[in-house]
Design an enzyme around this catalytic site. Structure first.
Site, short mmCIF file in Angstrom:
data_model
loop_
_atom_site.label_atom_id
_atom_site.label_comp_id
_atom_site.label_asym_id
_atom_site.label_seq_id
_atom_site.Cartn_x
_atom_site.Cartn_y
_atom_site.Cartn_z
N TYR A 15 0.81 -1.21 0.00
CA TYR A 15 0.00 0.00 0.00
C TYR A 15 0.85 1.27 0.00
O TYR A 15 0.35 2.36 -0.29
CB TYR A 15 -0.94 0.03 1.21
CG TYR A 15 -1.95 -1.11 1.24
CD1 TYR A 15 -2.17 -1.91 0.12
CD2 TYR A 15 -2.67 -1.38 2.39
CE1 TYR A 15 -3.07 -2.96 0.15
CE2 TYR A 15 -3.58 -2.43 2.43
CZ TYR A 15 -3.78 -3.22 1.31
OH TYR A 15 -4.67 -4.25 1.36
N LYS A 48 0.89 -7.19 5.34
CA LYS A 48 0.86 -8.32 4.42
C LYS A 48 2.19 -8.44 3.68
O LYS A 48 2.75 -7.44 3.21
CB LYS A 48 -0.28 -8.16 3.40
CG LYS A 48 -1.65 -7.98 4.03
CD LYS A 48 -2.74 -7.81 2.99
CE LYS A 48 -4.05 -7.42 3.63
NZ LYS A 48 -4.06 -6.00 4.08
#
Length: 321
Positions: A51, A80
């Site tokens: 992100y 993640k």
């Protein structure tokens, strides 16, 4: 938040059922948004290496910690593992980068973002690497079995760097294969989940294995409009679906609240986000009413198998999820 807003994972750890999704949160406003979300009651923050905003997420969290708004143990911080860090040696590099960016000693949940092992890209070369594998426009992969990546993830738990580990965007067959050889069973599975993509058989089977499920992109096409995806622009907004609007009017709530409650009432975790404080608050208060069985069946009946986050179409998408 009430006790009913928490889910107990298969390792005994409780985490909030409703969290704040950090995908597409702009770096410029991210730290302030995280800080404000904590102020209104959010305790789970779902982020990812890919992100590109984990430094800002960390700034917002640490500001709240320093001001005494919340204690570290009250937060569930999620990240993640990106595709380029699947090699066991790279997993440790990845978690060290995540912890450094977040300015934290540990994180609460670490997912394997996708069951796809791409060629390792050093952090100093490009971070986050996205689809870059060393040459623009060229995709390269590593021959790393998922079992090897998972074993390295288990090692992070044993070292105390991660509390819980999970998998994301995994189909049932890969989950079944992973369960055959794992020492630590995945605590969570994160999947794209909305009325246009219900995946009922996968959900039923995974929940029967004692694995909690987090649904992302609960609003369906609305979540992907910023990526200029044709199938998202062509799809009827779930906020305007006649059946969803009708259910919302019956309960005197918004269509968004119906969609979110449709998930939580079926035992799923959710991670919506909003730039508006009033919506942040509303999203935390969705468990204050119940849909009828008919409401749930009607909403699930909108399923057409429409997947927006499909790796087979990544080369067609100008920006990544």
């Amino acid at each position: 938040m009430s006790k009913t807003d928490y889910i107990t994972l298969n390792n005994g750890i409780k985490i909030p059922q409703i969290g704040f999704g950090c995908w597409k949160v702009d770096q410029v406003t991210c730290a302030e948004q995280i800080y404000e979300a904590i102020k209104v009651g959010y305790r789970l923050f779902d982020g990812a290496m890919d992100y590109g905003n984990e430094k800002q997420v960390g700034e917002g969290i640490n500001r709240a910690l320093k001001e005494g708004l919340v204690k570290r143990e009250e937060l569930t911080v999620v990240s993640k593992l990106w595709n380029t860090y699947h090699h066991p040696k790279s997993v440790k590099i990845a978690i060290n980068k995540v912890l450094s960016d977040l300015q934290l000693d540990y994180i609460d949940v670490f997912y394997i973002h996708f069951p796809i092992a791409q060629k390792f890209v050093p952090i100093e070369v490009k971070y986050p690497p996205g689809f870059f594998c060393g040459k623009d426009g060229v995709w390269e992969f590593e021959d790393v079995p998922l079992a090897d990546t998972w074993k390295a993830m288990e090692g992070l738990v044993e070292e105390g760097l991660v509390k819980s580990i999970g998998i994301s965007n995994f189909p049932g067959a890969l989950i079944q294969d992973l369960l055959r050889g794992c020492k630590i069973k995945p605590q969570l599975l994160q999947i794209e989940h909305h009325p246009y993509l219900v995946q009922p058989k996968l959900i039923e089977w995974v929940q029967n294995q004692g694995i909690a499920i987090t649904g992302y992109s609960t609003f369906g096409p609305q979540s992907f409009l910023e990526l200029d995806m044709k199938n998202a622009k062509d799809a009827v907004s779930l906020f305007e679906q006649e059946s969803v609007v009708s259910i919302a009017k019956k309960h005197n709530v918004t269509p968004a609240k119906v969609l979110l409650r449709w998930c939580t009432q079926r035992g799923l975790l959710i991670i919506p986000k909003s730039n508006k404080k009033e919506r942040l608050v509303e999203n935390l208060q969705i468990n204050d009413f119940n849909l009828t069985e008919e409401d749930i069946a009607t909403t699930s009946g909108l399923d057409i198998g429409l997947r927006f986050n499909d790796p087979w179409t990544w080369c067609e998408i100008p920006t990544y999820i």
